[in-house]
Design a protein around this motif. Sequence first.
Motif, short mmCIF file in Angstrom:
data_model
loop_
_atom_site.label_atom_id
_atom_site.label_comp_id
_atom_site.label_asym_id
_atom_site.label_seq_id
_atom_site.Cartn_x
_atom_site.Cartn_y
_atom_site.Cartn_z
N ASP A 244 93.41 23.64 85.45
CA ASP A 244 94.86 23.48 84.70
C ASP A 244 95.26 21.49 84.72
OD1 ASP A 244 95.52 26.01 83.47
OD2 ASP A 244 96.73 25.86 85.82
N ASP A 245 94.93 21.53 85.45
CA ASP A 245 94.38 19.61 85.45
C ASP A 245 93.40 18.91 86.45
OD1 ASP A 245 95.63 17.11 85.73
OD2 ASP A 245 97.00 17.65 86.89
N ILE A 246 92.63 18.00 85.53
CA ILE A 246 91.49 18.05 85.96
C ILE A 246 91.85 16.45 86.58
CG2 ILE A 246 90.06 18.75 84.17
CD1 ILE A 246 89.75 15.37 83.15
N GLU A 247 92.44 16.36 86.78
CA GLU A 247 93.02 14.73 87.61
C GLU A 247 93.81 15.33 88.28
OE1 GLU A 247 91.98 12.05 86.73
OE2 GLU A 247 91.44 12.15 84.76
N ASP A 248 93.91 16.87 88.91
CA ASP A 248 94.61 17.08 90.80
C ASP A 248 94.11 16.42 91.74
OD1 ASP A 248 95.23 18.80 92.45
OD2 ASP A 248 96.17 20.20 91.10
N TRP B 69 90.67 18.10 94.04
CA TRP B 69 89.24 18.15 93.62
C TRP B 69 88.58 16.86 94.27
CZ3 TRP B 69 91.34 22.21 92.52
CH2 TRP B 69 91.96 22.84 91.63
N HIS C 171 89.07 21.98 81.84
CA HIS C 171 89.72 21.95 80.85
C HIS C 171 90.02 22.55 79.66
CE1 HIS C 171 94.19 20.89 79.26
NE2 HIS C 171 94.45 22.78 80.11
N GLU D 67 88.48 18.90 78.52
CA GLU D 67 88.03 17.91 78.81
C GLU D 67 87.23 18.13 80.40
OE1 GLU D 67 92.30 15.53 79.23
OE2 GLU D 67 92.49 17.26 80.13
#
Length: 276
Positions: free
Chosen positions: A167-171, A174, A197, A205
């Motif tokens: 849901d969030d590639i900047e989490d 990761w 995402h 993205e």
Amino acid sequence: MPLRFTKMHGIGNDFVVVDARDGGFDPRPAQVAAIADRHTGVGFDQLLSIEPSPDPSCAFYYGIWNADGSAAGQCGNGVRCVAAWLHRADAIPVDHDTRLLSPSGPVTVRVLPDGRVSVDMGEPQFSPASLPFSAEAAESYELTAGHETIMLRVVSMGNPHAVVEVDDIEDLRWNELAPLLTNHSAFPEGCNIGFVHQLDAGHVELRVHERGSGWTLACGTGACAAAAVLMRAGRLDARALVDLPGGQLQIDWAGPGHRLWMTGPAAFVFEGEIAA
């Protein structure tokens, strides 16, 4: 003797390109890693060599080395830079299909009139053995790394990829998980890990942690892999845009039985030489 090179990038995925069309380029892993050092060398994600092709059906061969000195099988952003370099050297024309030989086999490239480069990346391979990945064939897989158990899909684009939908590639999770997955025992030769995402039916993205290089601003084969798994699942249109930290790529794939095409820019940065 000093080693002459061209510094290039494909939407931020950066390369040192070496003209080895006369042959004789056989770098040691430690030498490659030294050139890759961004403080004491030139700095790059991958080093690319342009060499004579042992296959007469291909105009040239290109070799690929990661920043840690290990060899790589394919690099989508890199092959666009190779094609742009060859076009600037008057070795291949505009708007004409040219066959090149990569470590993973032949690749067809086409330099477009607008300066972008399209690359025939071949048909995605989803069997675990094609990566390799230690699992029985399935649509998706559960894998435990550290304290996380995640779902992923795998695909080979001439090099191994695992794609994780998030849901969030900047989490920040990761940042810890990606290296664990890249070096997971289920991937005997390591793996490139993409966190994707989906924004809509034609747009995603993506961030990619690359085997041998770590996080990069862009990964061409990673963009192909992420698009392919979502297209195969019926979630993404046959033409899709992939946003990476360094820029955007276009992926076209009509599905199983068809070859996948990637289109994007390639940029020249500077020429130089470094003590070999």
